[in-house]
Write a protein that holds these residues in place. Structure first.
Motif, short mmCIF file in Angstrom:
data_model
loop_
_atom_site.label_atom_id
_atom_site.label_comp_id
_atom_site.label_asym_id
_atom_site.label_seq_id
_atom_site.Cartn_x
_atom_site.Cartn_y
_atom_site.Cartn_z
N GLU A 144 0.40 -1.30 0.02
CA GLU A 144 -0.40 -0.14 -0.36
C GLU A 144 1.30 0.83 0.12
OE1 GLU A 144 -3.13 2.32 -0.23
OE2 GLU A 144 -3.80 -0.31 -0.43
N LYS A 145 1.47 1.13 0.85
CA LYS A 145 2.36 2.77 0.86
C LYS A 145 3.30 2.77 -0.66
CE LYS A 145 2.12 3.31 5.92
NZ LYS A 145 3.34 2.82 7.08
N LEU A 146 4.10 1.30 -0.37
CA LEU A 146 5.03 2.21 -2.23
C LEU A 146 3.84 2.25 -3.00
CD1 LEU A 146 6.28 -1.70 -2.79
CD2 LEU A 146 7.38 0.45 -1.99
N LYS A 147 2.85 3.16 -2.81
CA LYS A 147 1.76 4.14 -3.72
C LYS A 147 2.06 5.13 -4.14
CE LYS A 147 -2.33 0.15 -3.86
NZ LYS A 147 -3.63 0.06 -3.59
N MET A 148 2.46 5.98 -2.88
CA MET A 148 2.89 6.63 -2.13
C MET A 148 4.35 7.03 -2.26
SD MET A 148 0.30 8.08 -2.49
CE MET A 148 0.35 9.67 -1.79
N PHE A 149 5.76 5.86 -1.82
CA PHE A 149 6.95 5.97 -1.66
C PHE A 149 8.19 5.32 -2.27
CE2 PHE A 149 10.69 5.00 1.21
CZ PHE A 149 10.99 5.99 1.09
N ASP A 150 8.60 5.53 -3.03
CA ASP A 150 9.62 5.36 -4.03
C ASP A 150 10.92 4.80 -3.63
OD1 ASP A 150 10.22 4.14 -6.48
OD2 ASP A 150 11.21 5.95 -7.22
N PRO A 151 11.29 3.39 -2.76
CA PRO A 151 12.46 3.36 -2.26
C PRO A 151 13.53 2.90 -3.25
CG PRO A 151 11.18 1.42 -1.88
CD PRO A 151 9.64 2.78 -2.92
N ASN A 152 14.44 3.05 -2.95
CA ASN A 152 15.67 2.63 -3.66
C ASN A 152 16.59 1.28 -3.53
OD1 ASN A 152 16.82 6.02 -3.94
ND2 ASN A 152 16.98 5.03 -5.35
N ILE A 153 16.04 1.01 -1.95
CA ILE A 153 16.31 -0.50 -1.10
C ILE A 153 14.50 -0.68 -0.53
CG2 ILE A 153 17.28 0.76 0.46
CD1 ILE A 153 19.03 -2.08 0.22
N ILE A 154 14.59 -2.23 0.14
CA ILE A 154 13.65 -2.39 1.24
C ILE A 154 14.27 -3.88 2.15
CG2 ILE A 154 11.84 -3.81 1.03
CD1 ILE A 154 10.76 -2.77 -0.80
N ILE A 155 14.14 -3.41 2.90
CA ILE A 155 14.75 -4.17 4.67
C ILE A 155 13.68 -5.29 4.88
CG2 ILE A 155 15.89 -4.07 6.42
CD1 ILE A 155 17.28 -2.13 5.23
N THR A 156 13.42 -6.24 4.38
CA THR A 156 12.03 -6.26 5.43
C THR A 156 11.95 -7.32 6.10
OG1 THR A 156 10.09 -7.58 4.55
CG2 THR A 156 11.68 -8.49 3.39
N ASP A 157 11.11 -7.58 7.25
CA ASP A 157 10.92 -9.24 8.03
C ASP A 157 11.29 -10.71 7.28
OD1 ASP A 157 11.24 -11.09 11.05
OD2 ASP A 157 9.93 -9.85 11.51
N LEU A 158 11.39 -11.62 7.69
CA LEU A 158 10.98 -12.72 7.48
C LEU A 158 9.46 -13.47 7.81
CD1 LEU A 158 11.24 -15.25 5.23
CD2 LEU A 158 12.10 -16.52 7.92
#
Length: 119
Positions: free
Chosen positions: A38-52
């Motif tokens: 949902e947030k990717l619709k408004m935010f353009d990251p250069n990298i994503i750090i995610t939990d598993l």
């Protein structure tokens, strides 16, 4: 540079956000995979750090969805998790993850890993 943090732990999200903002990054945080999409619709990251492991949508499913989208197909994605076994890492690679960081971690290691995978 923009970084998205995806973790169901508010403590981890805040800890990462503080480290990254102090290092000059713009940070957007999400509490699980669905929130991240949902947030990717408004935010353009250069990298994503995610939990598993997260409720609603975990990291593996999130990475697979991101790899199928034209905007995020080649985006660096790091897993930040307590799980480091060979089987879990294999699943992470197969899903399309760029790298892996184990919790607990320190700020220096986090920043070095980010710099290594950024284009």
């Amino acid at each position: 540079m923009n970084i998205m943090i995806v973790d169901d732990s508010r403590t981890i999200r805040n800890f990462l956000k503080n480290i990254l903002q102090e290092s000059g990054y713009n940070v957007c945080s999400a509490e699980d995979g669905l929130d991240a999409l949902e947030k990717l619709k408004m935010f353009d990251p250069n990298i994503i750090i995610t939990d598993l492991n997260m409720p609603r949508m975990g990291g593996l499913e999130l990475v697979k969805k991101l790899r199928s989208g034209p905007k995020t197909q080649y985006l660096p994605i790091l897993f930040l998790t307590t799980e480091g076994g060979p089987e879990v890492r294999k699943k992470g690679r197969e899903s399309g993850a760029t790298g892996w960081l184990l919790k607990p971690f320190n700020a220096e290691r986090l920043l070095e890993t980010i710099e290594r995978v950024l284009p």
